[in-house]
Structures are given as C-alpha cells and as structure tokens.
Scaffold this motif. Structure first.
Motif, PDB file in Angstrom:
ATOM      1  N   ALA A 120      -4.064   9.519  -5.287  1.00 13.47           N
ATOM      2  CA  ALA A 120      -3.402  10.095  -6.460  1.00 13.47           C
ATOM      3  C   ALA A 120      -3.026  11.557  -6.245  1.00 13.47           C
ATOM      4  CB  ALA A 120      -4.299   9.961  -7.685  1.00 13.47           C
ATOM      5  N   GLY A 121      -3.750  12.260  -5.388  1.00 12.39           N
ATOM      6  CA  GLY A 121      -3.451  13.667  -5.121  1.00 12.39           C
ATOM      7  C   GLY A 121      -2.355  13.862  -4.099  1.00 12.39           C
ATOM      8  N   HIS A 122      -1.890  12.770  -3.502  1.00 16.81           N
ATOM      9  CA  HIS A 122      -0.808  12.764  -2.513  1.00 16.81           C
ATOM     10  C   HIS A 122      -1.104  13.589  -1.263  1.00 16.81           C
ATOM     11  CE1 HIS A 122       1.567  10.491  -5.319  1.00 16.81           C
ATOM     12  NE2 HIS A 122       1.236  11.356  -6.243  1.00 16.81           N
ATOM     13  N   HIS A 123      -2.364  13.740  -0.910  1.00 16.36           N
ATOM     14  CA  HIS A 123      -2.712  14.400   0.349  1.00 16.36           C
ATOM     15  C   HIS A 123      -2.351  13.445   1.478  1.00 16.36           C
ATOM     16  CE1 HIS A 123      -4.837  17.890  -1.266  1.00 16.36           C
ATOM     17  NE2 HIS A 123      -5.098  17.079  -2.281  1.00 16.36           N
ATOM     18  N   VAL A 124      -1.764  13.976   2.519  1.00 14.03           N
ATOM     19  CA  VAL A 124      -1.228  13.143   3.599  1.00 14.03           C
ATOM     20  C   VAL A 124      -2.286  12.216   4.184  1.00 14.03           C
ATOM     21  CG1 VAL A 124      -0.217  13.202   5.910  1.00 14.03           C
ATOM     22  CG2 VAL A 124       0.590  14.779   4.159  1.00 14.03           C
ATOM     23  N   ASP A 125      -3.485  12.729   4.441  1.00 11.39           N
ATOM     24  CA  ASP A 125      -4.518  11.879   5.041  1.00 11.39           C
ATOM     25  C   ASP A 125      -4.925  10.747   4.100  1.00 11.39           C
ATOM     26  OD1 ASP A 125      -5.627  13.887   3.394  1.00 11.39           O
ATOM     27  OD2 ASP A 125      -7.529  13.884   4.490  1.00 11.39           O
ATOM     28  N   HIS A 126      -4.961  11.001   2.804  1.00 12.75           N
ATOM     29  CA  HIS A 126      -5.308   9.956   1.847  1.00 12.75           C
ATOM     30  C   HIS A 126      -4.185   8.934   1.721  1.00 12.75           C
ATOM     31  CE1 HIS A 126      -8.710  12.161  -0.487  1.00 12.75           C
ATOM     32  NE2 HIS A 126      -8.768  12.375   0.818  1.00 12.75           N
ATOM     33  N   VAL A 127      -2.949   9.403   1.706  1.00 11.36           N
ATOM     34  CA  VAL A 127      -1.801   8.487   1.619  1.00 11.36           C
ATOM     35  C   VAL A 127      -1.767   7.570   2.842  1.00 11.36           C
ATOM     36  CG1 VAL A 127       0.726   8.351   1.633  1.00 11.36           C
ATOM     37  CG2 VAL A 127      -0.434  10.004   0.143  1.00 11.36           C
ATOM     38  N   LEU A 177      -7.535  -7.878   4.046  1.00 13.07           N
ATOM     39  CA  LEU A 177      -8.494  -7.007   3.359  1.00 13.07           C
ATOM     40  C   LEU A 177      -8.354  -7.057   1.843  1.00 13.07           C
ATOM     41  CD1 LEU A 177      -8.419  -3.746   5.513  1.00 13.07           C
ATOM     42  CD2 LEU A 177     -10.153  -5.545   5.495  1.00 13.07           C
ATOM     43  N   ARG A 178      -7.354  -7.754   1.339  1.00 13.81           N
ATOM     44  CA  ARG A 178      -7.071  -7.736  -0.108  1.00 13.81           C
ATOM     45  C   ARG A 178      -8.314  -7.968  -0.955  1.00 13.81           C
ATOM     46  NH1 ARG A 178      -3.785  -7.580  -4.138  1.00 13.81           N
ATOM     47  NH2 ARG A 178      -3.958  -9.033  -5.871  1.00 13.81           N
ATOM     48  N   GLU A 179      -9.093  -8.942  -0.611  1.00 18.38           N
ATOM     49  CA  GLU A 179     -10.277  -9.264  -1.405  1.00 18.38           C
ATOM     50  C   GLU A 179     -11.478  -8.388  -1.068  1.00 18.38           C
ATOM     51  OE1 GLU A 179     -11.139 -13.425  -1.742  1.00 18.38           O
ATOM     52  OE2 GLU A 179      -9.046 -13.930  -1.402  1.00 18.38           O
ATOM     53  N   TRP A 180     -11.351  -7.502  -0.117  1.00 20.32           N
ATOM     54  CA  TRP A 180     -12.487  -6.713   0.356  1.00 20.32           C
ATOM     55  C   TRP A 180     -12.253  -5.213   0.261  1.00 20.32           C
ATOM     56  CZ3 TRP A 180     -16.686  -9.465   0.919  1.00 20.32           C
ATOM     57  CH2 TRP A 180     -16.552 -10.835   1.135  1.00 20.32           C
ATOM     58  N   ARG A 181     -11.380  -4.809  -0.665  1.00 22.49           N
ATOM     59  CA  ARG A 181     -11.098  -3.382  -0.746  1.00 22.49           C
ATOM     60  C   ARG A 181     -11.319  -2.857  -2.161  1.00 22.49           C
ATOM     61  NH1 ARG A 181      -4.685  -4.251   0.248  1.00 22.49           N
ATOM     62  NH2 ARG A 181      -4.224  -4.971  -1.841  1.00 22.49           N
ATOM     63  N   THR A 182     -11.767  -1.628  -2.213  1.00 26.49           N
ATOM     64  CA  THR A 182     -11.839  -0.867  -3.455  1.00 26.49           C
ATOM     65  C   THR A 182     -11.239   0.497  -3.158  1.00 26.49           C
ATOM     66  OG1 THR A 182     -14.028   0.097  -3.042  1.00 26.49           O
ATOM     67  CG2 THR A 182     -13.968  -2.007  -4.206  1.00 26.49           C
ATOM     68  N   TYR A 183     -10.767   1.139  -4.200  1.00 26.60           N
ATOM     69  CA  TYR A 183     -10.165   2.460  -4.053  1.00 26.60           C
ATOM     70  C   TYR A 183     -10.911   3.447  -4.940  1.00 26.60           C
ATOM     71  CZ  TYR A 183      -6.365  -0.191  -2.024  1.00 26.60           C
ATOM     72  OH  TYR A 183      -5.631  -1.026  -1.236  1.00 26.60           O
ATOM     73  N   TYR A 184     -11.247   4.570  -4.366  1.00 23.09           N
ATOM     74  CA  TYR A 184     -11.889   5.614  -5.167  1.00 23.09           C
ATOM     75  C   TYR A 184     -10.826   6.597  -5.646  1.00 23.09           C
ATOM     76  CZ  TYR A 184     -11.740   8.494  -0.895  1.00 23.09           C
ATOM     77  OH  TYR A 184     -11.346   9.175   0.223  1.00 23.09           O
TER      78      TYR A 184
END
Length: 135
Positions: free
Chosen positions: A10-17, A29-36
């Motif tokens: 959400a902060g659009h930092h390059v490493d996070h994007v 990975l669809r069923e095995w992912r969460t996002y913080y």
C-alpha cells in the motif's frame, strides 16, 4: 504447503511492490498467501481488491522491540520512538477490538472466485484466525 506472508504494498515502496508481484505471479501460492499491511500507510480499496481481512492475535512487546530497530524510519515517519510505540499499540488495540481480541494485526487473504469466503476458509475457520490446511 508453506504459508507466504507478503507485503500488501500500500505504501508503494519498490521492494514491497516487487515482493507482492512475485507472490501474486505464482498461482500455486494462491491458497497459501497472506498479505500484511504496510504500516503506517493508509489503505485504499484497490490495495486489497480480491482479498478479505482476517485478524491475528499479536504480542505487542516483541513487535515493538523489532520496530524500534528501524531507526531511519522512526524519525521520518513518527518523530520519536515513543510516538512509534503509541501508534503501533493503538493500531493493534483497534484491530484487536474489531476482532474481539486484546491486540491483533489485520492481514489479507485471497477470496475464492465466486465465493464470499477466503480460499482456505472452512466453517470452523471463520472466526478470523484461519490458517491454510492441506486439502
């Protein structure tokens, strides 16, 4: 499978994007992912499109101890360590109230196509503490 915990970006930092795009690109990975959530950035609806919120209990003290290590971001984003502590404690307390827990973090999970529940939600997992299980 292994649960992958990736940034929502959400902060659009390059490493996070880049990390989010990499995780999103691996369909198995669809069923095995969460996002913080990227703290302290404000979420917009497109940041979590196709995802559903879940709450996980957190222990605030170790989290605060780890956050204090990001010295370069403390002064720029919060001013002081005390303000960082206050902001993180308020955030986990607010999320905890929303989930009926003392302190919690909100994470985002994929919603199955055509369903209102996350991919891995079974009836006994609908209490906000769902974790993927092998099918």
């Amino acid at each position: 499978g292994t649960l992958v915990h990736a940034p929502l970006a959400a902060g659009h930092h390059v490493d996070h994007v880049l990390a989010r795009r990499a995780v999103d690109s691996i369909s198995r990975l669809r069923e095995w992912r969460t996002y913080y959530e990227d703290f302290p950035y404000r979420l917009r609806s497109h940041d979590h499109a196709g995802l559903e919120a879940r709450y996980e209990a957190v222990s605030v003290r170790p989290w605060l101890a780890s956050a204090i290590c990001y010295r370069s971001q403390i002064s720029r984003l919060f001013g002081t360590r005390q303000e960082l502590r206050r902001a993180l404690a308020a955030r986990t307390r607010d999320h905890g109230c929303a989930a009926g827990l003392g302190h919690a973090e909100r994470v985002w999970v994929p919603v199955a196509a055509g369903h209102d529940e996350p991919c891995y939600a079974r009836p006994e997992e609908r209490n906000g503490h769902a974790r993927p299980t092998a099918r």
